[in-house]
Design a protein around this motif. Structure first.
Motif, PDB file in Angstrom:
ATOM      1  N   THR A   1      38.035  33.752  90.384  1.00  0.00           N
ATOM      2  CA  THR A   1      37.990  33.289  89.003  1.00  0.00           C
ATOM      3  C   THR A   1      38.310  31.807  88.941  1.00  0.00           C
ATOM      4  O   THR A   1      38.416  31.130  89.959  1.00  0.00           O
ATOM      5  CB  THR A   1      38.956  34.110  88.125  1.00  0.00           C
ATOM      6  N   HIS A   2      38.469  31.278  87.732  1.00  0.00           N
ATOM      7  CA  HIS A   2      38.716  29.860  87.529  1.00  0.00           C
ATOM      8  C   HIS A   2      39.668  29.687  86.361  1.00  0.00           C
ATOM      9  O   HIS A   2      39.994  30.641  85.644  1.00  0.00           O
ATOM     10  CB  HIS A   2      37.393  29.132  87.228  1.00  0.00           C
ATOM     11  N   VAL A   3      40.122  28.448  86.154  1.00  0.00           N
ATOM     12  CA  VAL A   3      40.885  28.104  84.953  1.00  0.00           C
ATOM     13  C   VAL A   3      40.024  27.167  84.110  1.00  0.00           C
ATOM     14  O   VAL A   3      38.993  26.687  84.560  1.00  0.00           O
ATOM     15  CB  VAL A   3      42.248  27.456  85.302  1.00  0.00           C
ATOM     16  N   ASN A   4      40.457  26.920  82.894  1.00  0.00           N
ATOM     17  CA  ASN A   4      39.649  26.132  81.958  1.00  0.00           C
ATOM     18  C   ASN A   4      40.248  24.774  81.619  1.00  0.00           C
ATOM     19  O   ASN A   4      39.653  24.010  80.858  1.00  0.00           O
ATOM     20  CB  ASN A   4      39.457  26.922  80.655  1.00  0.00           C
ATOM     21  N   HIS A   5      41.427  24.479  82.176  1.00  0.00           N
ATOM     22  CA  HIS A   5      42.109  23.227  81.858  1.00  0.00           C
ATOM     23  C   HIS A   5      42.609  22.545  83.129  1.00  0.00           C
ATOM     24  O   HIS A   5      42.665  23.163  84.194  1.00  0.00           O
ATOM     25  CB  HIS A   5      43.291  23.474  80.912  1.00  0.00           C
ATOM     26  N   ASP A   6      43.002  21.286  82.980  1.00  0.00           N
ATOM     27  CA  ASP A   6      43.550  20.520  84.090  1.00  0.00           C
ATOM     28  C   ASP A   6      45.075  20.573  84.075  1.00  0.00           C
ATOM     29  O   ASP A   6      45.700  21.031  83.124  1.00  0.00           O
ATOM     30  CB  ASP A   6      43.114  19.050  83.983  1.00  0.00           C
ATOM     31  N   TYR A   7      45.661  20.071  85.154  1.00  0.00           N
ATOM     32  CA  TYR A   7      47.092  19.821  85.242  1.00  0.00           C
ATOM     33  C   TYR A   7      47.944  21.051  84.889  1.00  0.00           C
ATOM     34  O   TYR A   7      47.615  22.156  85.287  1.00  0.00           O
ATOM     35  CB  TYR A   7      47.456  18.589  84.407  1.00  0.00           C
ATOM     36  N   PHE A   8      49.033  20.859  84.147  1.00  0.00           N
ATOM     37  CA  PHE A   8      49.967  21.969  83.959  1.00  0.00           C
ATOM     38  C   PHE A   8      49.369  23.094  83.121  1.00  0.00           C
ATOM     39  O   PHE A   8      49.680  24.273  83.349  1.00  0.00           O
ATOM     40  CB  PHE A   8      51.268  21.474  83.317  1.00  0.00           C
ATOM     41  N   GLU A   9      48.515  22.749  82.178  1.00  0.00           N
ATOM     42  CA  GLU A   9      47.893  23.798  81.359  1.00  0.00           C
ATOM     43  C   GLU A   9      47.023  24.714  82.213  1.00  0.00           C
ATOM     44  O   GLU A   9      47.013  25.932  82.043  1.00  0.00           O
ATOM     45  CB  GLU A   9      47.062  23.168  80.238  1.00  0.00           C
ATOM     46  N   GLY A  10      46.303  24.110  83.155  1.00  0.00           N
ATOM     47  CA  GLY A  10      45.515  24.911  84.086  1.00  0.00           C
ATOM     48  C   GLY A  10      46.393  25.734  85.007  1.00  0.00           C
ATOM     49  O   GLY A  10      46.080  26.882  85.333  1.00  0.00           O
ATOM     50  N   LEU A  11      47.519  25.152  85.429  1.00  0.00           N
ATOM     51  CA  LEU A  11      48.469  25.885  86.271  1.00  0.00           C
ATOM     52  C   LEU A  11      48.995  27.109  85.531  1.00  0.00           C
ATOM     53  O   LEU A  11      49.089  28.205  86.097  1.00  0.00           O
ATOM     54  CB  LEU A  11      49.623  24.953  86.649  1.00  0.00           C
ATOM     55  N   GLN A  12      49.317  26.936  84.262  1.00  0.00           N
ATOM     56  CA  GLN A  12      49.798  28.060  83.460  1.00  0.00           C
ATOM     57  C   GLN A  12      48.750  29.172  83.345  1.00  0.00           C
ATOM     58  O   GLN A  12      49.099  30.357  83.337  1.00  0.00           O
ATOM     59  CB  GLN A  12      50.200  27.579  82.071  1.00  0.00           C
ATOM     60  N   GLU A  13      47.473  28.793  83.252  1.00  0.00           N
ATOM     61  CA  GLU A  13      46.425  29.817  83.223  1.00  0.00           C
ATOM     62  C   GLU A  13      46.437  30.649  84.496  1.00  0.00           C
ATOM     63  O   GLU A  13      46.206  31.864  84.467  1.00  0.00           O
ATOM     64  CB  GLU A  13      45.054  29.148  83.066  1.00  0.00           C
ATOM     65  N   SER A  14      46.704  29.994  85.628  1.00  0.00           N
ATOM     66  CA  SER A  14      46.702  30.722  86.907  1.00  0.00           C
ATOM     67  C   SER A  14      47.867  31.701  87.012  1.00  0.00           C
ATOM     68  O   SER A  14      47.826  32.614  87.848  1.00  0.00           O
ATOM     69  CB  SER A  14      46.723  29.738  88.080  1.00  0.00           C
ATOM     70  N   PHE A  15      48.901  31.556  86.180  1.00  0.00           N
ATOM     71  CA  PHE A  15      50.023  32.493  86.201  1.00  0.00           C
ATOM     72  C   PHE A  15      49.575  33.909  85.820  1.00  0.00           C
ATOM     73  O   PHE A  15      50.286  34.878  86.111  1.00  0.00           O
ATOM     74  CB  PHE A  15      51.122  32.047  85.227  1.00  0.00           C
ATOM     75  N   LYS A  16      48.414  34.017  85.158  1.00  0.00           N
ATOM     76  CA  LYS A  16      47.930  35.322  84.700  1.00  0.00           C
ATOM     77  C   LYS A  16      47.035  36.020  85.734  1.00  0.00           C
ATOM     78  O   LYS A  16      46.564  37.135  85.490  1.00  0.00           O
ATOM     79  CB  LYS A  16      47.163  35.159  83.390  1.00  0.00           C
ATOM     80  N   PHE A  17      46.781  35.371  86.859  1.00  0.00           N
ATOM     81  CA  PHE A  17      45.940  35.991  87.890  1.00  0.00           C
ATOM     82  C   PHE A  17      46.605  37.261  88.417  1.00  0.00           C
ATOM     83  O   PHE A  17      47.834  37.395  88.395  1.00  0.00           O
ATOM     84  CB  PHE A  17      45.708  35.030  89.054  1.00  0.00           C
ATOM     85  N   ARG A  18      45.782  38.146  88.935  1.00  0.00           N
ATOM     86  CA  ARG A  18      46.302  39.428  89.437  1.00  0.00           C
ATOM     87  C   ARG A  18      47.021  39.272  90.772  1.00  0.00           C
ATOM     88  O   ARG A  18      48.069  39.870  91.000  1.00  0.00           O
ATOM     89  CB  ARG A  18      45.148  40.421  89.576  1.00  0.00           C
ATOM     90  N   LYS A  19      46.470  38.454  91.660  1.00  0.00           N
ATOM     91  CA  LYS A  19      47.054  38.269  92.994  1.00  0.00           C
ATOM     92  C   LYS A  19      47.757  36.918  93.048  1.00  0.00           C
ATOM     93  O   LYS A  19      47.118  35.864  93.003  1.00  0.00           O
ATOM     94  CB  LYS A  19      45.964  38.329  94.068  1.00  0.00           C
ATOM     95  N   LEU A  20      49.090  36.966  93.154  1.00  0.00           N
ATOM     96  CA  LEU A  20      49.886  35.746  93.133  1.00  0.00           C
ATOM     97  C   LEU A  20      51.033  35.844  94.136  1.00  0.00           C
ATOM     98  O   LEU A  20      51.509  36.945  94.441  1.00  0.00           O
ATOM     99  CB  LEU A  20      50.492  35.528  91.745  1.00  0.00           C
ATOM    100  N   PRO A  21      51.510  34.702  94.634  1.00  0.00           N
ATOM    101  CA  PRO A  21      52.747  34.731  95.416  1.00  0.00           C
ATOM    102  C   PRO A  21      53.896  35.235  94.543  1.00  0.00           C
ATOM    103  O   PRO A  21      53.917  34.997  93.331  1.00  0.00           O
ATOM    104  CB  PRO A  21      52.966  33.261  95.804  1.00  0.00           C
ATOM    105  N   GLU A  22      54.842  35.909  95.142  1.00  0.00           N
ATOM    106  CA  GLU A  22      56.002  36.388  94.398  1.00  0.00           C
ATOM    107  C   GLU A  22      56.711  35.211  93.729  1.00  0.00           C
ATOM    108  O   GLU A  22      56.893  34.150  94.330  1.00  0.00           O
ATOM    109  CB  GLU A  22      56.967  37.105  95.350  1.00  0.00           C
ATOM    110  N   ARG A  23      57.075  35.395  92.464  1.00  0.00           N
ATOM    111  CA  ARG A  23      57.797  34.397  91.657  1.00  0.00           C
ATOM    112  C   ARG A  23      57.012  33.095  91.475  1.00  0.00           C
ATOM    113  O   ARG A  23      57.584  32.040  91.185  1.00  0.00           O
ATOM    114  CB  ARG A  23      59.178  34.110  92.286  1.00  0.00           C
ATOM    115  N   TYR A  24      55.714  33.179  91.620  1.00  0.00           N
ATOM    116  CA  TYR A  24      54.871  31.971  91.505  1.00  0.00           C
ATOM    117  C   TYR A  24      55.021  31.267  90.159  1.00  0.00           C
ATOM    118  O   TYR A  24      55.227  30.033  90.134  1.00  0.00           O
ATOM    119  CB  TYR A  24      53.419  32.366  91.764  1.00  0.00           C
ATOM    120  N   PRO A  25      54.947  31.944  89.006  1.00  0.00           N
ATOM    121  CA  PRO A  25      55.102  31.226  87.729  1.00  0.00           C
ATOM    122  C   PRO A  25      56.430  30.485  87.619  1.00  0.00           C
ATOM    123  O   PRO A  25      56.482  29.340  87.147  1.00  0.00           O
ATOM    124  CB  PRO A  25      54.980  32.330  86.680  1.00  0.00           C
ATOM    125  N   VAL A  26      57.501  31.127  88.068  1.00  0.00           N
ATOM    126  CA  VAL A  26      58.833  30.520  87.980  1.00  0.00           C
ATOM    127  C   VAL A  26      58.935  29.314  88.914  1.00  0.00           C
ATOM    128  O   VAL A  26      59.362  28.221  88.509  1.00  0.00           O
ATOM    129  CB  VAL A  26      59.929  31.557  88.326  1.00  0.00           C
TER     130      VAL A  26
END
Length: 215
Positions: A155-180
């Motif tokens: 998949t992809h995100v729709n924004h740059d920088y931190f806003e795009g990073l925040q979108e990636s927090f919703k992905f299904r497969k993530l490193p543990e504690r990635y959003p934090v």
């Protein structure tokens, strides 16, 4: 030029209606044959016209690599100003039809170019006591990890920088504690905090890759 033009589009903050007085104006030409990039200043506003041939665009979308997340997100948010208004959606459909195995292969092929060098630069900056450079290495690490996670999650995100990073927090497969950890790193100005959180994030990222048999 008109015979060469497939569609002329607006993208970025202006197309989303979130631009400010200082925002640049970004446009994309999708063409049959190559056209050079153009950029100029309108007052203090940078106006950029990027171009890509239909053949190259379709190649990027159908055979994913590190450029795939950018172009897929771009197509999702284009506003057509001239030409065939149906084209961006058709291109985006190509991107959505890519099978998972192609994304996994793309991540494996590009794995060494993403995250590892940038994360290593964080610790090199600390070892050299170049603390003023750490934050740049942190941003590079996080943005590259976002690209890797886009490929892993197809998949992809729709924004740059931190806003795009925040979108990636919703992905299904993530490193543990990635959003934090990613949020702490983005906001941190402490070398000690950056060191601690970088180590944990990298360890969790490696564990995720291993669990997904991406080596």
């Amino acid at each position: 030029m008109k015979n060469n033009l497939i569609c002329f589009c607006l993208y970025g903050s202006t197309s989303r209606g979130t631009d400010t007085h200082w925002s640049d104006l970004e446009m994309l030409m999708i063409t049959k044959e190559e056209v050079p990039k153009k950029a100029f200043l309108e007052g203090l506003v940078l106006v950029t016209t990027n171009s890509i041939t239909e053949k190259r665009l379709c190649g990027i979308l159908e055979e994913p690599g590190v450029e795939w997340p950018f172009y897929a997100g771009l197509l999702k948010n284009l506003v057509v100003l001239e030409g065939d208004a149906s084209k961006p959606e058709k291109y985006y459909d190509l991107a959505r039809r890519v099978p998972e195995e192609k994304f996994r292969r793309a991540l494996k092929e590009n794995l060494s170019e993403l995250v590892f060098e940038s994360c290593g630069r964080i610790f090199s900056c600390i070892a050299r006591k170049r603390y003023e450079d750490i934050y740049c290495a942190v941003i590079e690490t996080l943005l590259e990890m976002k690209t890797a996670l886009c490929l892993l999650n197809c998949t992809h995100v729709n924004h740059d920088y931190f806003e795009g990073l925040q979108e990636s927090f919703k992905f299904r497969k993530l490193p543990e504690r990635y959003p934090v950890l990613a949020t702490r790193l983005w906001r941190s100005r402490s070398p000690f905090g950056i060191t601690k959180n970088s180590r944990e994030l990298m360890r969790n990222y490696l564990y995720l890759l291993k669990s997904e048999e991406i080596t």
